[in-house]
Scaffold this motif. Structure first.
Motif, PDB file in Angstrom:
ATOM      1  N   UNK A  71       0.851  -1.199   0.000  1.00  0.00           N
ATOM      2  CA  UNK A  71       0.000   0.000   0.000  1.00  0.00           C
ATOM      3  C   UNK A  71       0.887   1.250   0.000  1.00  0.00           C
ATOM      4  N   UNK A  72       1.886   1.275   0.894  1.00  0.00           N
ATOM      5  CA  UNK A  72       2.772   2.449   0.995  1.00  0.00           C
ATOM      6  C   UNK A  72       3.505   2.706  -0.315  1.00  0.00           C
ATOM      7  N   UNK A  73       3.978   1.612  -0.932  1.00  0.00           N
ATOM      8  CA  UNK A  73       4.692   1.758  -2.201  1.00  0.00           C
ATOM      9  C   UNK A  73       3.779   2.440  -3.228  1.00  0.00           C
ATOM     10  N   UNK A  74       2.498   2.015  -3.262  1.00  0.00           N
ATOM     11  CA  UNK A  74       1.550   2.533  -4.248  1.00  0.00           C
ATOM     12  C   UNK A  74       1.227   4.010  -3.999  1.00  0.00           C
ATOM     13  N   UNK A  75       0.920   4.353  -2.744  1.00  0.00           N
ATOM     14  CA  UNK A  75       0.496   5.741  -2.497  1.00  0.00           C
ATOM     15  C   UNK A  75       1.665   6.725  -2.538  1.00  0.00           C
ATOM     16  N   UNK A  77       3.966   7.113 -13.298  1.00  0.00           N
ATOM     17  CA  UNK A  77       4.814   6.262 -14.150  1.00  0.00           C
ATOM     18  C   UNK A  77       5.242   5.009 -13.384  1.00  0.00           C
ATOM     19  N   UNK A  78       5.633   5.198 -12.125  1.00  0.00           N
ATOM     20  CA  UNK A  78       6.020   4.033 -11.303  1.00  0.00           C
ATOM     21  C   UNK A  78       4.833   3.096 -11.095  1.00  0.00           C
ATOM     22  N   UNK A  79       3.658   3.666 -10.934  1.00  0.00           N
ATOM     23  CA  UNK A  79       2.468   2.821 -10.707  1.00  0.00           C
ATOM     24  C   UNK A  79       2.092   2.063 -11.976  1.00  0.00           C
ATOM     25  N   UNK A  80       2.267   2.700 -13.123  1.00  0.00           N
ATOM     26  CA  UNK A  80       1.983   1.976 -14.382  1.00  0.00           C
ATOM     27  C   UNK A  80       2.922   0.778 -14.500  1.00  0.00           C
ATOM     28  N   UNK A 113       1.613  11.778  -0.365  1.00  0.00           N
ATOM     29  CA  UNK A 113       1.505  11.011   0.885  1.00  0.00           C
ATOM     30  C   UNK A 113       2.589  11.407   1.866  1.00  0.00           C
ATOM     31  N   UNK A 114       2.197  11.600   3.117  1.00  0.00           N
ATOM     32  CA  UNK A 114       3.222  11.707   4.156  1.00  0.00           C
ATOM     33  C   UNK A 114       2.864  10.744   5.291  1.00  0.00           C
ATOM     34  N   UNK A 115       3.897  10.373   6.058  1.00  0.00           N
ATOM     35  CA  UNK A 115       3.724   9.319   7.064  1.00  0.00           C
ATOM     36  C   UNK A 115       4.201   9.825   8.437  1.00  0.00           C
ATOM     37  N   UNK A 116       3.322  10.519   9.167  1.00  0.00           N
ATOM     38  CA  UNK A 116       3.719  10.918  10.522  1.00  0.00           C
ATOM     39  C   UNK A 116       3.882   9.692  11.418  1.00  0.00           C
ATOM     40  N   UNK A 117       4.868   9.757  12.336  1.00  0.00           N
ATOM     41  CA  UNK A 117       5.138   8.594  13.198  1.00  0.00           C
ATOM     42  C   UNK A 117       4.771   8.889  14.652  1.00  0.00           C
TER      43      UNK A 117
END
Ligand code: SAM
Length: 259
Positions: free
Chosen positions: A201-205, A210-213, A234-238
């Motif tokens: 999921x993280x890789x996709x968002x 181009x990377x997703x295609x 996307x950002x990922x607060x920890x």
């Protein structure tokens, strides 16, 4: 590899072992039960007490919960949807925040009917019956029902993904396919992206169109039809939680590439 149809995950050992029904006995057996009625914050505090003193529950908890209620005050969704309701902690916390910010509806999608029964009782106790609706079924089937069959949702305003992590990506692809993610409108919040983690999921968002295609070309996504052309930010607060270090993936839709 195939991602579209993940295997049904095994029940987690740290939950779904009777503690959730025990929680109901604990709450309704409290001497201050009358003070909990119609008081979402007191119901949440009682659930937190059970979590701390009796059995751990896989609720969003106070730290990440407060961050998401902040997002609700900022975005003020009229309707918010969650995938994975469990015993109703997030539904009570976010349903209360939706109501306080002028919103109307919080839909909690939960596959396990026992969990849905527990959460419905607690939501009712908290006085949120008019705002929060618990729908029993698997998230993918319920999303199709809400969007295509009942036409209750034409655009996702705010989505909280908190069921099993391997389902985040197939469910996101389903929403992409149904065309309900809108630029500058939809906000996606995914829990547990560090622990236990949701790498695909993280890789996709985080990927560019181009990377997703390229990902779609490489994977067998059938029968899902992802839309790699949506541009995500996307950002990922920890956070430090009772379970250890974790993160939320916060995703906005900022455009769509025409190819
Ligand atoms: N959101 C809850 C909270 O913070 O209070 C916690 C949810 S718990 C981490 C995950 C829940 O997702 C479990 O109750 C599980 O039964 C449910 N679940 C698992 N697969 C599901 C699916 N396909 N559709 C809907 N719910 C699902």
């Amino acid at each position: 590899s195939t991602i579209a149809k993940p295997h049904a995950p095994e029940p987690r050992s740290y939950c779904l072992d009777g503690r959730e029904v025990d929680l109901l006995h604990y709450i309704y057996g409290r001497p201050d039960i009358k003070e909990l009625r119609n008081n979402p914050q007191k119901v949440l505090a009682a659930i937190d007490e059970y979590h701390t003193n009796h059995n751990m529950l896989m609720n969003i908890g106070g730290v990440k919960g407060a961050y998401i209620t902040g997002l609700i005050s900022e975005h003020k969704p009229s309707t918010m949807v969650e995938l994975g309701g469990y015993i109703g902690y997030s539904a009570i916390l976010f349903g209360d925040a939706i109501r306080a910010n002028g919103g109307k509806k919080f839909l909690s999608l939960e596959k396990n009917p026992e969990m849905a029964a527990v959460s419905s009782q607690l939501i009712d106790l908290a006085g949120l019956r008019d705002v929060v609706r618990v729908l029993v079924g698997s998230s993918d089937k319920l999303l199709v029902e809400l969007v295509r069959e009942r036409k209750e949702i034409d655009q996702i305003e705010m989505l909280f993904l908190d069921h099993w992590q391997e389902l985040y990506l197939p469910d996101l692809w389903l929403l992409e396919d149904m065309g309900v993610l809108a630029q500058d409108k939809s906000l996606l919040v995914a829990d547990n992206v560090i622990m236990p983690g949701a790498p695909r999921y993280l890789e996709w968002v985080k990927a560019t169109p181009a990377q997703k295609r390229a990902i779609v070309k490489k994977l067998n996504v059938h029968p899902l039809k992802p839309n790699p052309n949506l541009v995500y930010d996307t950002h990922v607060p920890q956070f430090q939680t009772d379970w250890g270090k974790d993160g939320l993936a916060i995703t906005k839709i900022v455009g769509e590439e025409v190819v």
